[in-house]
Design a protein around this motif. Structure first.
Motif, PDB file in Angstrom:
ATOM      1  N   ASP A  23     -13.030  11.786 -20.724  1.00  0.00           N
ATOM      2  CA  ASP A  23     -12.640  12.000 -19.333  1.00  0.00           C
ATOM      3  C   ASP A  23     -12.971  10.777 -18.482  1.00  0.00           C
ATOM      4  OD1 ASP A  23     -11.777  14.516 -20.102  1.00  0.00           O
ATOM      5  OD2 ASP A  23     -13.539  15.568 -19.286  1.00  0.00           O
ATOM      6  N   LYS A  59     -10.319   8.561 -16.477  1.00  0.00           N
ATOM      7  CA  LYS A  59     -10.505   8.473 -15.025  1.00  0.00           C
ATOM      8  C   LYS A  59     -10.542   7.019 -14.564  1.00  0.00           C
ATOM      9  CE  LYS A  59     -13.818   9.738 -11.441  1.00  0.00           C
ATOM     10  NZ  LYS A  59     -15.131  10.316 -11.176  1.00  0.00           N
ATOM     11  N   ASN A  60     -11.043   6.125 -15.425  1.00  0.00           N
ATOM     12  CA  ASN A  60     -11.232   4.724 -15.041  1.00  0.00           C
ATOM     13  C   ASN A  60     -10.151   3.780 -15.547  1.00  0.00           C
ATOM     14  OD1 ASN A  60     -13.865   4.509 -13.526  1.00  0.00           O
ATOM     15  ND2 ASN A  60     -14.439   5.799 -15.258  1.00  0.00           N
TER      16      ASN A  60
END
Length: 66
Positions: free
Chosen positions: A31, A35-36
């Protein structure tokens, strides 16, 4: 007669110079990666690490030459 499928000159995705790497991570790590920025995020982290390692090696060689 036109040929469909199979190997043909100029067919397929052009080479990018990248290779595929498969790793196992936890859901939380996955995750965070997504997300990054996904794979670009991982490549950037590795590039930062490699740059820091190169700088350390340069510092050591400078110290040894004195």
């Amino acid at each position: 007669m036109t040929l469909k499928g199979g190997r043909r000159e100029g067919a397929g995705r052009p080479p990018t110079g990248m290779i595929t790497l498969t790793i196992r991570v936890s859901r939380e790590q996955r995750d965070a990666i997504h997300k990054n920025g996904g794979s670009q995020f991982i490549r950037d982290l590795i590039d930062q690490y490699l740059k820091a390692q190169k700088e350390k090696e340069n510092d050591r060689s400078t110290e040894n030459s004195n």
